[in-house]
Design a protein around this motif. Structure first.
Motif, mmCIF file in Angstrom:
data_model
loop_
_atom_site.group_PDB
_atom_site.id
_atom_site.type_symbol
_atom_site.label_atom_id
_atom_site.label_comp_id
_atom_site.label_asym_id
_atom_site.label_seq_id
_atom_site.Cartn_x
_atom_site.Cartn_y
_atom_site.Cartn_z
ATOM 1 N N ASP A 1 49.943 -8.497 -14.353
ATOM 2 C CA ASP A 1 50.535 -7.385 -15.099
ATOM 3 C C ASP A 1 49.504 -6.387 -15.626
ATOM 4 O O ASP A 1 48.312 -6.668 -15.654
ATOM 5 N N GLY A 2 50.026 -5.263 -16.122
ATOM 6 C CA GLY A 2 49.205 -4.285 -16.839
ATOM 7 C C GLY A 2 48.026 -3.828 -16.004
ATOM 8 O O GLY A 2 48.164 -3.371 -14.863
ATOM 9 N N THR A 3 46.837 -3.968 -16.591
ATOM 10 C CA THR A 3 45.629 -3.538 -15.891
ATOM 11 C C THR A 3 45.088 -4.625 -14.951
ATOM 12 O O THR A 3 44.047 -4.418 -14.316
ATOM 13 N N GLY A 4 45.770 -5.763 -14.874
ATOM 14 C CA GLY A 4 45.326 -6.846 -13.978
ATOM 15 C C GLY A 4 45.000 -6.379 -12.571
ATOM 16 O O GLY A 4 43.906 -6.635 -12.062
ATOM 17 N N PRO A 5 45.940 -5.660 -11.907
ATOM 18 C CA PRO A 5 45.666 -5.229 -10.533
ATOM 19 C C PRO A 5 44.421 -4.334 -10.414
ATOM 20 O O PRO A 5 43.669 -4.441 -9.442
ATOM 21 N N GLU A 6 44.204 -3.477 -11.408
ATOM 22 C CA GLU A 6 43.039 -2.568 -11.343
ATOM 23 C C GLU A 6 41.717 -3.327 -11.426
ATOM 24 O O GLU A 6 40.761 -3.025 -10.719
ATOM 25 N N VAL A 7 41.671 -4.292 -12.343
ATOM 26 C CA VAL A 7 40.388 -4.998 -12.509
ATOM 27 C C VAL A 7 40.143 -5.969 -11.356
ATOM 28 O O VAL A 7 39.003 -6.139 -10.897
ATOM 29 N N VAL A 8 41.235 -6.559 -10.848
ATOM 30 C CA VAL A 8 41.107 -7.465 -9.703
ATOM 31 C C VAL A 8 40.582 -6.705 -8.473
ATOM 32 O O VAL A 8 39.748 -7.209 -7.720
ATOM 33 N N ALA A 9 41.059 -5.484 -8.300
ATOM 34 C CA ALA A 9 40.601 -4.675 -7.158
ATOM 35 C C ALA A 9 39.081 -4.477 -7.210
ATOM 36 O O ALA A 9 38.403 -4.525 -6.177
ATOM 37 N N GLU A 10 38.549 -4.275 -8.410
ATOM 38 C CA GLU A 10 37.088 -4.081 -8.538
ATOM 39 C C GLU A 10 36.334 -5.392 -8.283
ATOM 40 O O GLU A 10 35.274 -5.400 -7.667
ATOM 41 N N GLY A 11 36.899 -6.488 -8.774
ATOM 42 C CA GLY A 11 36.291 -7.795 -8.509
ATOM 43 C C GLY A 11 36.217 -8.073 -7.013
ATOM 44 O O GLY A 11 35.214 -8.586 -6.506
ATOM 45 N N ILE A 12 37.259 -7.690 -6.314
ATOM 46 C CA ILE A 12 37.302 -7.922 -4.864
ATOM 47 C C ILE A 12 36.319 -6.997 -4.139
ATOM 48 O O ILE A 12 35.637 -7.407 -3.194
ATOM 49 N N LYS A 13 36.208 -5.784 -4.644
ATOM 50 C CA LYS A 13 35.223 -4.838 -4.093
ATOM 51 C C LYS A 13 33.821 -5.464 -4.142
ATOM 52 O O LYS A 13 33.065 -5.458 -3.162
ATOM 53 N N VAL A 14 33.500 -6.035 -5.306
ATOM 54 C CA VAL A 14 32.171 -6.621 -5.492
ATOM 55 C C VAL A 14 32.017 -7.899 -4.649
ATOM 56 O O VAL A 14 30.970 -8.134 -4.039
ATOM 57 N N MET A 15 33.086 -8.688 -4.591
ATOM 58 C CA MET A 15 33.024 -9.897 -3.753
ATOM 59 C C MET A 15 32.782 -9.544 -2.296
ATOM 60 O O MET A 15 32.024 -10.214 -1.590
ATOM 61 N N ASN A 16 33.443 -8.497 -1.835
ATOM 62 C CA ASN A 16 33.248 -8.072 -0.451
ATOM 63 C C ASN A 16 31.809 -7.649 -0.206
ATOM 64 O O ASN A 16 31.216 -7.976 0.825
ATOM 65 N N ALA A 17 31.240 -6.933 -1.187
ATOM 66 C CA ALA A 17 29.843 -6.480 -1.032
ATOM 67 C C ALA A 17 28.900 -7.681 -0.955
ATOM 68 O O ALA A 17 28.000 -7.737 -0.112
ATOM 69 N N VAL A 18 29.119 -8.652 -1.812
ATOM 70 C CA VAL A 18 28.201 -9.794 -1.851
ATOM 71 C C VAL A 18 28.404 -10.709 -0.642
ATOM 72 O O VAL A 18 27.456 -11.273 -0.099
ATOM 73 N N SER A 19 29.645 -10.844 -0.193
ATOM 74 C CA SER A 19 29.912 -11.766 0.907
ATOM 75 C C SER A 19 29.357 -11.222 2.220
ATOM 76 O O SER A 19 28.862 -11.966 3.065
ATOM 77 N N GLU A 20 29.412 -9.913 2.349
ATOM 78 C CA GLU A 20 28.880 -9.283 3.551
ATOM 79 C C GLU A 20 27.379 -9.592 3.674
ATOM 80 O O GLU A 20 26.881 -9.930 4.749
ATOM 81 N N LYS A 21 26.704 -9.490 2.532
ATOM 82 C CA LYS A 21 25.269 -9.763 2.492
ATOM 83 C C LYS A 21 24.948 -11.224 2.789
ATOM 84 O O LYS A 21 24.038 -11.548 3.525
ATOM 85 N N ALA A 22 25.732 -12.101 2.152
ATOM 86 C CA ALA A 22 25.425 -13.540 2.230
ATOM 87 C C ALA A 22 25.975 -14.167 3.511
ATOM 88 O O ALA A 22 25.608 -15.286 3.859
ATOM 89 N N GLY A 23 26.866 -13.439 4.188
ATOM 90 C CA GLY A 23 27.377 -13.940 5.455
ATOM 91 C C GLY A 23 28.530 -14.924 5.351
ATOM 92 O O GLY A 23 28.731 -15.745 6.230
#
Ligand code: IPM
Ligand code: MN
Length: 355
Positions: A13-35
């Protein structure tokens, strides 16, 4: 073949979707690097779904969620739903049914953040609270008699089982040993008044201590601990406590680390599926404005990756967040960061890629 983690995402709810989207953005960046890869499956549990269907969690949810490697939660809580329904029907139900018996809440002051306590710097505030997450006053035991009459009786019982207490305390000792900071574990209780419950906690605590000669067992009453959090937070390394006390002291912990915008935690079942979340709530007044601070959710993603065994990536997320707090943020508060939600996410992702 690179490793793939299957993550259940509940933006909520609320701002949950917005903050989760940023967490996923960062996870994608780190996972790409780490393989490694993260494969995301979204679930729409939350207030909107409840208002539409009258259902908090569908019956199939728990069995379905058990199939994932981890869960990533935004926030639960909706202004049009009576308090208690979503909290109990979704958040607590998930914690209980998935037996996520540990609530792990790091309290760490990052560089550049305004600490509300005078003269305290990052070297003074860096501890972890291990909160029991399935028992105590949260177990829902009790009842009412003669409701609405002058003779009304309301009973809310704290359930403490040897098994529940011991597994939590063991987890805390193991965690403290692995963390290897001050090697000090503090039991936070109330042995002077709650002489049944905290007698069990205290006996178990000192019995298990014998198996960890390298860890110094320590004790503080819960009221005193709120005082020490403000006066001498540097005294703490790892704290273990029951569900209700853990709930209360971690809000104070969040404040001394700079606020809810940065506080993250994990609901952990060491033998099952665990759920990671920012602890700040749904902040409905900021919904959809690109103003909420996503750092708590980003840190929760980091804790999740560490839990999954991607320790280096988890640490890199924390390091990148520290660069952002040290160099870019005006404040941690929503609308006062000097940057938008998505800009903060972009910055963390950029730093993660550069590390
Ligand atoms: C928390 C929250 C929850 C709790 C509520 C929303 C049920 O305050 O995660 O600390 O009391 O555990
Ligand atoms: Mn709470």
């Amino acid at each position: 073949m690179s490793k793939t983690y299957n993550i259940a995402v509940i933006p909520g709810d609320g701002t949950g979707p917005e903050v989760v989207a940023e967490g996923i953005k960062v996870m994608n960046a780190v996972s790409e690097k780490a393989g490694f890869k993260v494969d995301l499956t979204y679930f729409d549990f939350g207030g909107e779904r409840y208002l539409k269907t009258g259902e908090t969690l569908p019956e199939s949810a728990i069995e379905e969620l058990k199939q994932f490697d981890a869960m990533y939660l935004g926030a639960i809580g909706h202004p049009d739903v009576k308090p208690g329904i979503l909290e109990k029907g979704i958040l607590l139900e998930l914690r209980f049914k998935l037996d996520q018996y540990i609530n792990l809440r790091p309290v760490k002051l990052f560089p550049g953040i305004d600490c509300p306590i005078k003269d305290k710097a990052p070297e003074h505030i860096d501890f972890v609270v291990v909160r029991e997450n399935t028992e105590g006053l949260y177990a829902g035991a009790g009842g009412v008699l003669k409701k609405g009459t002058p003779d009304e009786v309301a009973i809310q019982e704290s359930i403490n089982t040897r098994k529940g207490v011991e597994r939590c305390i063991r987890y805390a000792y193991e965690y403290c040993k692995k963390r290897n900071k001050d090697n000090k574990l503090t039991l936070c209780g109330k042995t002077n008044v709650l002489t049944f419950a905290f007698d069990l906690w205290e006996r178990t605590f000192y019995e298990v201590a014998k198996e960890y000669p390298g860890i110094k067992p320590d004790y503080a009453h819960v009221d005193a601990i709120t005082m020490w959090f403000v006066k001498n937070p540097e005294w703490f390394d790892v704290i273990v406590t029951d569900n209700m006390f853990g709930d209360i002291i971690t809000d104070l912990g969040a404040m001394i680390q700079g606020g809810m915008g940065i506080a993250a935690g994990g609901n952990i079942n060491p033998e099952g599926v665990s759920m990671f979340e920012p602890i700040g709530g749904s902040a409905p007044k900021y919904k959809g404005q690109n103003k909420i601070n996503p750092l708590a959710a980003i840190c929760a993603a980091g804790i999740m990756l560490e839990h999954l065994g991607e320790e280096k990536s988890g640490k890199e997320i924390e390091e990148a967040v520290m660069k952002v707090t040290a160099n870019h943020l005006k404040s941690l508060a929503a609308g006062k960061m000097g940057l938008s939600t998505t800009e903060v996410g972009d910055l963390v992702a950029k730093y993660v890629s550069e590390l």
